[in-house]
Motif scaffolding. Structure first.
Motif, PDB file in Angstrom:
ATOM      1  N   LEU A 174       0.701  -1.195  -0.093  1.00 39.19           N
ATOM      2  CA  LEU A 174      -0.020   0.077   0.072  1.00 39.19           C
ATOM      3  C   LEU A 174       0.965   1.084   0.001  1.00 39.19           C
ATOM      4  N   LEU A 175       1.906   1.245   0.613  1.00 33.91           N
ATOM      5  CA  LEU A 175       2.891   2.298   0.827  1.00 33.91           C
ATOM      6  C   LEU A 175       4.112   2.532  -0.066  1.00 33.91           C
ATOM      7  N   GLY A 176       4.842   1.037  -0.199  1.00 37.15           N
ATOM      8  CA  GLY A 176       6.179   0.990  -0.468  1.00 37.15           C
ATOM      9  C   GLY A 176       6.001   1.159  -2.004  1.00 37.15           C
ATOM     10  N   ILE A 177       5.431   0.353  -2.854  1.00 38.37           N
ATOM     11  CA  ILE A 177       5.187   0.371  -4.228  1.00 38.37           C
ATOM     12  C   ILE A 177       4.689   1.900  -4.690  1.00 38.37           C
ATOM     13  N   PRO A 178       3.739   2.449  -4.132  1.00 37.91           N
ATOM     14  CA  PRO A 178       3.448   3.863  -4.550  1.00 37.91           C
ATOM     15  C   PRO A 178       4.523   4.939  -4.439  1.00 37.91           C
ATOM     16  N   VAL A 179       5.446   4.742  -3.199  1.00 38.29           N
ATOM     17  CA  VAL A 179       6.434   5.637  -2.893  1.00 38.29           C
ATOM     18  C   VAL A 179       7.551   5.263  -4.044  1.00 38.29           C
TER      19      VAL A 179
ATOM     20  N   LEU B 218       6.485  13.111   2.280  1.00 40.79           N
ATOM     21  CA  LEU B 218       6.601  14.192   1.280  1.00 40.79           C
ATOM     22  C   LEU B 218       6.494  13.999  -0.159  1.00 40.79           C
ATOM     23  N   ILE B 219       7.296  12.890  -0.497  1.00 47.44           N
ATOM     24  CA  ILE B 219       7.581  12.507  -1.593  1.00 47.44           C
ATOM     25  C   ILE B 219       6.140  12.148  -2.284  1.00 47.44           C
ATOM     26  N   VAL B 220       4.958  11.351  -1.671  1.00 48.94           N
ATOM     27  CA  VAL B 220       3.758  10.988  -2.249  1.00 48.94           C
ATOM     28  C   VAL B 220       2.864  12.283  -2.101  1.00 48.94           C
ATOM     29  N   ILE B 221       2.986  13.210  -1.273  1.00 45.41           N
ATOM     30  CA  ILE B 221       2.288  14.418  -1.292  1.00 45.41           C
ATOM     31  C   ILE B 221       2.770  15.249  -2.445  1.00 45.41           C
ATOM     32  N   PHE B 222       3.922  15.168  -2.810  1.00 46.94           N
ATOM     33  CA  PHE B 222       4.583  16.103  -3.878  1.00 46.94           C
ATOM     34  C   PHE B 222       3.931  15.510  -5.283  1.00 46.94           C
ATOM     35  N   VAL B 223       3.944  14.254  -5.442  1.00 43.60           N
ATOM     36  CA  VAL B 223       3.325  13.576  -6.493  1.00 43.60           C
ATOM     37  C   VAL B 223       1.793  13.645  -6.635  1.00 43.60           C
ATOM     38  N   GLY B 224       1.200  13.346  -5.377  1.00 43.87           N
ATOM     39  CA  GLY B 224      -0.210  13.466  -5.366  1.00 43.87           C
ATOM     40  C   GLY B 224      -0.857  14.694  -5.356  1.00 43.87           C
ATOM     41  N   TRP B 225      -0.369  15.703  -4.822  1.00 41.65           N
ATOM     42  CA  TRP B 225      -0.911  16.899  -4.547  1.00 41.65           C
ATOM     43  C   TRP B 225      -0.179  18.385  -5.360  1.00 41.65           C
TER      44      TRP B 225
ATOM     45  N   ILE C  82      -4.567   7.722   0.919  1.00 46.82           N
ATOM     46  CA  ILE C  82      -4.295   6.637   1.496  1.00 46.82           C
ATOM     47  C   ILE C  82      -3.002   6.718   2.055  1.00 46.82           C
ATOM     48  N   ALA C  83      -1.784   6.954   1.050  1.00 48.00           N
ATOM     49  CA  ALA C  83      -0.456   6.645   1.590  1.00 48.00           C
ATOM     50  C   ALA C  83      -0.060   7.876   2.358  1.00 48.00           C
ATOM     51  N   PRO C  84      -0.373   9.084   2.017  1.00 47.31           N
ATOM     52  CA  PRO C  84      -0.113  10.031   3.127  1.00 47.31           C
ATOM     53  C   PRO C  84      -0.572   9.894   4.469  1.00 47.31           C
ATOM     54  N   VAL C  85      -2.001   9.705   4.590  1.00 48.87           N
ATOM     55  CA  VAL C  85      -2.817   9.507   5.916  1.00 48.87           C
ATOM     56  C   VAL C  85      -1.898   8.342   6.562  1.00 48.87           C
ATOM     57  N   ALA C  86      -1.985   7.132   5.894  1.00 48.37           N
ATOM     58  CA  ALA C  86      -1.325   5.932   6.789  1.00 48.37           C
ATOM     59  C   ALA C  86       0.254   6.364   7.170  1.00 48.37           C
ATOM     60  N   ILE C  87       0.983   6.732   6.424  1.00 48.97           N
ATOM     61  CA  ILE C  87       2.272   7.141   6.817  1.00 48.97           C
ATOM     62  C   ILE C  87       2.448   8.190   7.753  1.00 48.97           C
ATOM     63  N   ALA C  88       1.214   9.197   7.979  1.00 44.11           N
ATOM     64  CA  ALA C  88       1.401  10.251   8.810  1.00 44.11           C
ATOM     65  C   ALA C  88       1.047   9.670  10.247  1.00 44.11           C
ATOM     66  N   ILE C  89      -0.076   8.765  10.110  1.00 44.51           N
ATOM     67  CA  ILE C  89      -0.486   8.226  11.492  1.00 44.51           C
ATOM     68  C   ILE C  89       0.477   7.426  11.993  1.00 44.51           C
ATOM     69  N   VAL C  90       0.952   6.310  11.147  1.00 47.49           N
ATOM     70  CA  VAL C  90       1.963   5.599  11.967  1.00 47.49           C
ATOM     71  C   VAL C  90       3.209   6.498  12.499  1.00 47.49           C
ATOM     72  N   LEU C  91       3.720   7.301  11.861  1.00 46.70           N
ATOM     73  CA  LEU C  91       4.858   8.074  12.123  1.00 46.70           C
ATOM     74  C   LEU C  91       4.419   9.299  13.201  1.00 46.70           C
ATOM     75  N   PHE C  92       3.363   9.861  13.076  1.00 46.41           N
ATOM     76  CA  PHE C  92       3.346  10.791  14.444  1.00 46.41           C
ATOM     77  C   PHE C  92       2.581  10.285  15.617  1.00 46.41           C
ATOM     78  N   ASP C  93       1.996   9.021  15.262  1.00 45.74           N
ATOM     79  CA  ASP C  93       1.341   8.071  16.440  1.00 45.74           C
ATOM     80  C   ASP C  93       2.363   7.675  17.387  1.00 45.74           C
ATOM     81  N   SER C  94       3.353   6.894  16.668  1.00 46.14           N
ATOM     82  CA  SER C  94       4.408   6.598  17.484  1.00 46.14           C
ATOM     83  C   SER C  94       5.487   7.590  18.288  1.00 46.14           C
ATOM     84  N   LEU C  95       5.471   8.755  17.692  1.00 47.74           N
ATOM     85  CA  LEU C  95       5.996  10.013  18.140  1.00 47.74           C
ATOM     86  C   LEU C  95       5.525  10.628  19.322  1.00 47.74           C
ATOM     87  N   GLY C  96       4.248  10.222  19.486  1.00 45.37           N
ATOM     88  CA  GLY C  96       3.308  10.861  20.468  1.00 45.37           C
ATOM     89  C   GLY C  96       2.890  12.220  19.892  1.00 45.37           C
TER      90      GLY C  96
END
Ligand code: TRP
Length: 453
Positions: free
Chosen positions: A58-63, A398-405, A437-451
C-alpha cells in the motif's frame, strides 16, 4: 549504463532489465538478510510480517513509483529534481533531508558490511568448526567489541564502495550482480531447507508466520514502516536518482512492482532460513543487531559442505551490500557533481571519507563507545532509528504528497503512461492511494509513535 544521445550529460540504463537489476541491486542487500530478521525478531514475528506486507503493497510500491516519476521527470539528482519540478519552492528540502539520511545510513550500513567481510575471512579460516551455539555467540560478542578489526573492515568496505563508483566498474558490478543474485536466492533456499529440517525448528515457523496481534503497538507499526522503506531503498531519493537514468519508454509501474516483489521474496526467504534455526538452537529471536551473525554459522555447522556454503554465502552477501551501498553513495555524489559542480572523482572520495568517518563511531559504539547512549540506543542505534524510522518515512510522506498534490495530475499521468503509450487501467486507483491513503497512513504511523497524535 551508457551515454544516451539525446541528453549527452546524463547516463542512462540501456535496457529494462538493466534498470531492474540496478534497482533490485539497490533494494536487495543487508536490509533483507540482516535487518529484516533482526527487526522482525524484536517486533514479535508473525503480526509484524503481515503488517510489513501491507505496508509494502500500500505504501512501498506507490512511494517507489513516485520516486521514479520525480527522477525521470526532473532528470536530475534527488535535490535537483525537486528544484526542476518546483522552482523557487522549498520542496528541494526533501532532497536535503535525503542527503543527510544517506550519510547516516551509509555509516551504519558499512559497519554491518564490515562484519560480513570479517565473516567471509572467518569462514575461510574455518573458525566456527566444532563450535556450539554458545561459543559462536561468544565469538561474535568478542569480535563486535574490538576496536581495530571491525573499523578496518568497515573502512575497507567504504573504500570498495568509493572505488566502484569512481572506477566506472559500476556497470560491470551490475552485470555481475544479475548473475550472482540468483545464486544468493539459491543459497537462501538451501539454508532455509536446512533450517526447517532441524529438530525443534517448528516454533520458528510459528513465530514467523502465526500472527499474534496482542503484542502490536505503535512502535511495532513504526518498525514495520521503517523496515519496508529501508528494504525498498525508498524515502531518501536513491530511486529518484536512479529514476533520472531510466529511459522514457520504460514502464515505471511495472518496474516498481517487480522490484518490490523480488525484495520481499528475499526477505521472507531470509526469515525462513533464520527463525527455525533460532528456535532449534535455543537462541533468542529478540537479540538485535547481531542476530544473523550468531545464528547463521550454526546452520552451516549442520550442513554437509557447510564450509564452502559459508564462504560463498558471506561473499554473496558482501556483494549484495555493495550494490546497495553504491546506490546510497550515488545520491550524495549526484548532488555534489550536478549542483555543486564538483568533479565526480573528488565528490565520491569526499563523500566516502565523510561517511567513513561517521561510520567509525557507529562501529565503535559496540565496544569503546558503548556507553555513549540515548535512552536504550547506542550511536549505531540512534543513527539506524533516526534514518530508517524517522527520516525515510518523513521523506516518503513528502514524496507522495508532492506527486499526489503538488504535481499536475496530467503530468503524473503523462509520466507513468509514457505519454499515453501504455494503458493505465489502475491509474485512478494509484492516484487515490497517492493522494489520500499513503499520506494519511504514513502520517498516522509516524506521528502516532512519536506521540504527536
Ligand atoms: N535497501 C537496501 C538494503 O536493503 C539498503 C539501501 C540502499 C537503502 N539504498 C537505500 C535504504 C536508500 C534506504 C534508502 O540493504
Amino acid at each position: 549504463m551508457t551515454k544516451l544521445g539525446s541528453n549527452e550529460s546524463r547516463d542512462c540504463f540501456t535496457s529494462k532489465f538493466g534498470i531492474i537489476c540496478a534497482a533490485a541491486g539497490s533494494a536487495i542487500g543487508l536490509g533483507n538478510i540482516w535487518r529484516f530478521p533482526y527487526v522482525a525478531g524484536e517486533s514479535g514475528g508473525g503480526a509484524f510480517l503481515l503488517i510489513y506486507f501491507g505496508f509494502i503493497l500500500l505504501l512501498g510500491i506507490p512511494v517507489m513509483m513516485s520516486e521514479f516519476i520525480i527522477g525521470r521527470r526532473g532528470q536530475r539528482n534527488a535535490l535537483g529534481s525537486f528544484k526542476q519540478l518546483a522552482p523557487g519552492k522549498p520542496w528541494y528540502l526533501v532532497g536535503v533531508m535525503g542527503i543527510i539520511a544517506a550519510f547516516m545510513i551509509l555509516a551504519f550500513y558499512s559497519t554491518i558490511a564490515g562484519w560480513t567481510i570479517h565473516y567471509v575471512i572467518q569462514s575461510f579460516a574455518n573458525s566456527f568448526a566444532g563450535k556450539g551455539p554458545g561459543e559462536i555467540a561468544e565469538f561474535f560478542a568478542s569480535f563486535q567489541k574490538q576496536t581495530f578489526l571491525p573499523v578496518m573492515w568497515q573502512l575497507i568496505f567504504m573504500a570498495m564502495t568509493v572505488w566502484i563508483i569512481i572506477s566506472g566498474v559500476k556497470k560491470g558490478i551490475e552485470k555481475y550482480a544479475k548473475v550472482l543474485m540468483p545464486f544468493l536466492v539459491l543459497m537462501l533456499i538451501i539454508m532455509a531447507v536446512r533450517s526447517v529440517t532441524l529438530e525443534g525448528s517448528k516454533d520458528g515457523l510459528l513465530f514467523l508466520f502465526k500472527p499474534d496481534f496482542s503484542a502490536v503497538d505503535s512502535s511495532v507499526l513504526l518498525a514495520a514502516l521503517g523496515q519496508a522503506f529501508f528494504s525498498l531503498s525508498i524515502g531518501m531519493g536513491a530511486l529518484i536518482t536512479y529514476g533520472s537514468y531510466i529511459q522514457k519508454h520504460n514502464n515505471l509501474g511495472n518496474i516498481s512492482v517487480e522490484v518490490s516483489l523480488a525484495d520481499t521474496i528475499i526477505a521472507i526467504l531470509a526469515g525462513v532460513a533464520i527463525f527455525p534455526a533460532v528456535f532449534a538452537f535455543g537462541l533468542d529471536p529478540d537479540e538485535g543487531f547481531g542476530l544473523i551473525f550468531t545464528v547463521l554459522p550454526n546452520i552451516f555447522q549442520q550442513m554437509p559442505g557447510g564450509y564452502f556454503f559459508s564462504i560463498i554465502f558471506f561473499i554473496l552477501l558482501t556483494i549484495a551490500a555493495l550494490t546497495s551501498s553504491i546506490s546510497i553513495l550515488e545520491v550524495v555524489v549526484a548532488y555534489l557533481t550536478e549542483e555543486l559542480k564538483l568533479k565526480r572523482r573528488k565528490a565520491t572520495i569526499m563523500a566516502g571519507i565523510a561517511a567513513g568517518f561517521v561510520g567509525i563511531f557507529c562501529t565503535l559504539s559496540f565496544g569503546l563507545l558503548k556507553d555513549v547512549t540515548l535512552g536504550n540506543f547506542n550511536i549505531f542505534g540512534i543513527l539506524d532509528f533516526t534514518a530508517s524510522n524517522l527520516l525515510l518515512p518523513l521523506g516518503g510522506l513528502l514524496i507522495v504528497i508532492f506527486v499526489g498534490w503538488y504535481m499536475k495530475k496530467s503530468d503524473v499521468k503523462d509520466e507513468v503512461s509514457n505519454k499515453a503509450t501504455i494503458k493505465m487501467r489502475l491509474f485512478d486507483l494509484v492516484m487515490f492511494i497517492l493522494k489520500f491513503i499513503a499520506p494519511v497512513a504514513i502520517a498516522i504511523v509516524l506521528f502516532d509513535s512519536l506521540g504527536v497524535i
